[in-house]
Design a protein around this motif. Structure first.
Motif, mmCIF file in Angstrom:
data_model
loop_
_atom_site.group_PDB
_atom_site.id
_atom_site.type_symbol
_atom_site.label_atom_id
_atom_site.label_comp_id
_atom_site.label_asym_id
_atom_site.label_seq_id
_atom_site.Cartn_x
_atom_site.Cartn_y
_atom_site.Cartn_z
ATOM 1 N N PRO A 1 -8.296 80.234 13.762
ATOM 2 C CA PRO A 1 -9.661 80.428 14.264
ATOM 3 C C PRO A 1 -9.927 81.814 14.846
ATOM 4 O O PRO A 1 -10.977 82.411 14.597
ATOM 5 N N TRP B 1 -10.224 77.006 23.006
ATOM 6 C CA TRP B 1 -11.196 75.955 22.717
ATOM 7 C C TRP B 1 -12.268 75.925 23.788
ATOM 8 O O TRP B 1 -11.980 75.957 24.984
ATOM 9 N N ASN B 2 -13.516 75.876 23.332
ATOM 10 C CA ASN B 2 -14.651 75.825 24.241
ATOM 11 C C ASN B 2 -15.745 75.029 23.532
ATOM 12 O O ASN B 2 -16.123 75.355 22.406
ATOM 13 N N MET B 3 -16.281 74.019 24.162
ATOM 14 C CA MET B 3 -17.306 73.172 23.546
ATOM 15 C C MET B 3 -18.549 73.967 23.140
ATOM 16 O O MET B 3 -19.257 73.592 22.222
ATOM 17 N N ASP B 4 -18.786 75.100 23.834
ATOM 18 C CA ASP B 4 -19.965 75.908 23.525
ATOM 19 C C ASP B 4 -19.850 76.627 22.177
ATOM 20 O O ASP B 4 -20.862 77.019 21.606
ATOM 21 N N THR B 5 -18.641 76.816 21.681
ATOM 22 C CA THR B 5 -18.457 77.533 20.406
ATOM 23 C C THR B 5 -18.197 76.585 19.237
ATOM 24 O O THR B 5 -17.948 77.039 18.122
ATOM 25 N N LEU B 6 -18.245 75.287 19.510
ATOM 26 C CA LEU B 6 -18.009 74.304 18.448
ATOM 27 C C LEU B 6 -19.317 73.695 17.970
ATOM 28 O O LEU B 6 -20.266 73.616 18.730
ATOM 29 N N PRO B 7 -19.455 73.281 16.756
ATOM 30 C CA PRO B 7 -18.423 73.326 15.733
ATOM 31 C C PRO B 7 -18.278 74.732 15.151
ATOM 32 O O PRO B 7 -19.234 75.508 15.129
ATOM 33 N N MET B 8 -17.107 75.022 14.687
ATOM 34 C CA MET B 8 -16.842 76.306 14.045
ATOM 35 C C MET B 8 -17.041 76.107 12.545
ATOM 36 O O MET B 8 -16.262 75.419 11.885
ATOM 37 N N LEU B 9 -18.106 76.674 12.007
ATOM 38 C CA LEU B 9 -18.428 76.505 10.591
ATOM 39 C C LEU B 9 -18.635 77.866 9.943
ATOM 40 O O LEU B 9 -19.767 78.340 9.784
ATOM 41 N N GLN C 1 -13.891 84.668 20.130
ATOM 42 C CA GLN C 1 -14.401 83.533 20.907
ATOM 43 C C GLN C 1 -13.700 82.219 20.545
ATOM 44 O O GLN C 1 -13.722 81.273 21.313
ATOM 45 N N TYR C 2 -13.049 82.175 19.395
ATOM 46 C CA TYR C 2 -12.347 80.967 18.972
ATOM 47 C C TYR C 2 -10.881 80.952 19.384
ATOM 48 O O TYR C 2 -10.146 80.035 19.028
#
Length: 116
Positions: free
Chosen positions: A50, A60-68, A56-57
């Motif tokens: 990632p 793990w941070n909920m603000d950057t998910l989902p990673m697409l 930023q990946y």
């Protein structure tokens, strides 16, 4: 022109080369009059981590998910990099007219070949 055959592992590559009458052996391929047979060593390429997409990946941070990502990145596996580069060189040889994928017919065998 020659046909390039990519097998999933060396033992299968040797068997295919024998049937195709390829006799010129190197560490990374076996060549005959009409065919060149090479192989993977399992996976030669894998998905990028990632953090290789963006710092930023890295954690793990909920603000950057989902990673697409728009395009998935692939990286050469360090331990098998020599074989990957040998296969790549064969793919781009001027006397190679086409590529025959001779990996296992299952999902993983197909993935090994497609990522190469």
């Amino acid at each position: 022109m020659k046909h390039l055959v990519i097998a999933e592992k060396p033992s299968v590559g040797r068997d295919i080369a024998r049937v195709l009458h390829c006799n010129k052996k190197t560490n990374t391929y076996i060549e005959g009059t009409d065919y060149i047979v090479t192989w993977a060593l399992g996976h030669l390429v894998t998905l990028a981590d990632p953090e290789q997409y963006d710092e930023q990946y890295k954690t793990w941070n909920m603000d950057t998910l989902p990673m697409l990502p728009e395009h998935w990145k692939l990286v050469v596996i360090k331990q098998t990099g020599r074989q990957f580069h040998a296969v790549k060189e064969l793919i781009f040889r001027k006397d190679v007219s086409d590529i025959i994928i001779a990996t296992d017919a299952g999902r993983e065998g197909e993935l090994v070949a497609r990522w190469i």
